[in-house]
Design a protein around this motif. Sequence first.
Motif, mmCIF file in Angstrom:
data_model
loop_
_atom_site.group_PDB
_atom_site.id
_atom_site.type_symbol
_atom_site.label_atom_id
_atom_site.label_comp_id
_atom_site.label_asym_id
_atom_site.label_seq_id
_atom_site.Cartn_x
_atom_site.Cartn_y
_atom_site.Cartn_z
ATOM 1 N N ALA A 1 0.812 -1.217 0.000
ATOM 2 C CA ALA A 1 0.000 0.000 0.000
ATOM 3 C C ALA A 1 0.848 1.271 0.000
ATOM 4 N N GLU A 2 1.957 1.253 0.761
ATOM 5 C CA GLU A 2 2.806 2.457 0.834
ATOM 6 C C GLU A 2 3.401 2.779 -0.535
ATOM 7 N N ALA A 3 3.732 1.740 -1.282
ATOM 8 C CA ALA A 3 4.297 1.948 -2.619
ATOM 9 C C ALA A 3 3.222 2.437 -3.576
ATOM 10 N N VAL A 4 2.025 1.916 -3.414
ATOM 11 C CA VAL A 4 0.904 2.352 -4.259
ATOM 12 C C VAL A 4 0.622 3.836 -4.015
ATOM 13 N N ALA A 5 0.627 4.227 -2.742
ATOM 14 C CA ALA A 5 0.382 5.644 -2.406
ATOM 15 C C ALA A 5 1.463 6.537 -3.004
ATOM 16 N N TRP A 6 2.694 6.089 -2.921
ATOM 17 C CA TRP A 6 3.818 6.873 -3.472
ATOM 18 C C TRP A 6 3.669 6.986 -4.972
ATOM 19 N N ALA A 7 3.333 5.856 -5.593
ATOM 20 C CA ALA A 7 3.153 5.836 -7.049
ATOM 21 C C ALA A 7 2.008 6.756 -7.478
ATOM 22 N N ASP A 8 0.901 6.696 -6.731
ATOM 23 C CA ASP A 8 -0.244 7.550 -7.072
ATOM 24 C C ASP A 8 0.133 9.023 -7.006
ATOM 25 N N ALA A 9 0.899 9.387 -5.967
ATOM 26 C CA ALA A 9 1.286 10.790 -5.824
ATOM 27 C C ALA A 9 2.179 11.228 -6.983
ATOM 28 N N ILE A 10 3.088 10.347 -7.386
ATOM 29 C CA ILE A 10 3.973 10.677 -8.504
ATOM 30 C C ILE A 10 3.178 10.792 -9.793
ATOM 31 N N ARG A 11 2.301 9.809 -9.984
ATOM 32 C CA ARG A 11 1.499 9.793 -11.203
ATOM 33 C C ARG A 11 0.646 11.032 -11.315
ATOM 34 N N GLY A 12 0.109 11.478 -10.181
ATOM 35 C CA GLY A 12 -0.783 12.640 -10.166
ATOM 36 C C GLY A 12 -0.062 13.969 -10.319
ATOM 37 N N ALA A 13 1.243 13.963 -10.145
ATOM 38 C CA ALA A 13 1.986 15.226 -10.214
ATOM 39 C C ALA A 13 2.384 15.535 -11.656
#
Lengths: 188, 191
Positions: free
Chosen positions: A59-71
């Motif tokens: 989950a922590e990696a998914v959250a990090w990925a989502d934040a990067i993707r959204g930026a």
Amino acid sequence: MSDNQLNVLVVCGSLRQNSYNAALARTLPSLAPPGLALKAGPPWHTMPIYNHDIPDVPAEAVAWADAIRGADGVIIVSPEYNWSIPGGLKNAIDWVSRMKDVPFKEKPVAIQSCATGVLGGARMQYHLRQSLTSIDAFLFGKPEVLVTFAAKKFDEKTLALTDQPTIDDVKQQLAAFEKFVRRLNGRK
Amino acid sequence: MADRTVNVITICGSLRKGSYNRIVMNALPGLAPEGMQIKEAPPFSEFPLYNADIQNATGFPAPVQTLANAIRAADGVIFVTPEYNFGIPGPLKNAIDWVSRVPNQPFAGKPIALQSASPGPLGGGRVQYDLRRSMVFLDAFTLNKPEIFIGNCAQRLDDKTGKITDEQTIGFIRQQLAAFANFIAAHGPKG
């Protein structure tokens, strides 16, 4: 936040509290041009050690990925450990590189580093470029931000960035990064 | 020194059970020259992600000390590692980062050899040069040649039996281990 502002995620490669790199990362919003809205990325230090036998990306990696993707763009501010990328940061990159939709793909990325010595984290930066190239990031080139002899450039107690030439270099890079991101994302 | 057994430990850069690099690592004891004993180093899978504040507050975590001690006691270290994203796998680099902070630096003056296996054609062609770089900083002595890059490794290793099937690869590894034995004799501590 205006419609035309770019969202940029700031990722710091050091975990320790009195890190120069963390201090620089915190300073960036005050040095950024008005067209950039900067915010700190979610934590990566809570990700488990990478193991391909773990079937799902945590989950922590998914959250990090989502934040990067959204930026619209990412700025990585990191120390150099053993002439290369800190293992913890690389561990995070390894996790998200495994996702079907790799967040760094075609993502504009700029790199900054502080170090107490003469090379300012240069070896880490060129290794990081190498790894991000493998996952298809769009690496911003120049100007580079390599803060050498960092102990002399930050206030001993407050860790405020006090060195004017460094402040100017960072401002220049952030302004150029904005142009770079807009050009790549097709936004004026 | 001539009659003493040379003790070498191996560190695998991948944690997954079916790892190709693990298959290679497991084959090494059987391919070692006479007088060289090879066994796996203690694990780094339980290391926390490096944070100097942990080190300063509670010291080095026990598994870090265990690995550091094993490296210090060994006559040589062989890294057998995959390449992740054109570089060193994060967990392996994290382990090196922790060990690099331990006083009486275990890697200083230590003979090192590198091997890598990859399903792709380069066989780990990028990771080894990156690892050399970290080893230079730590003042280790990395064997230059022969190099072991096992490309297209799915054709050379059998992951069902856990064996290396390609005779040429076996031959190269034997050569490197023999060269490593000479290298250790030349560079290792005397007496």
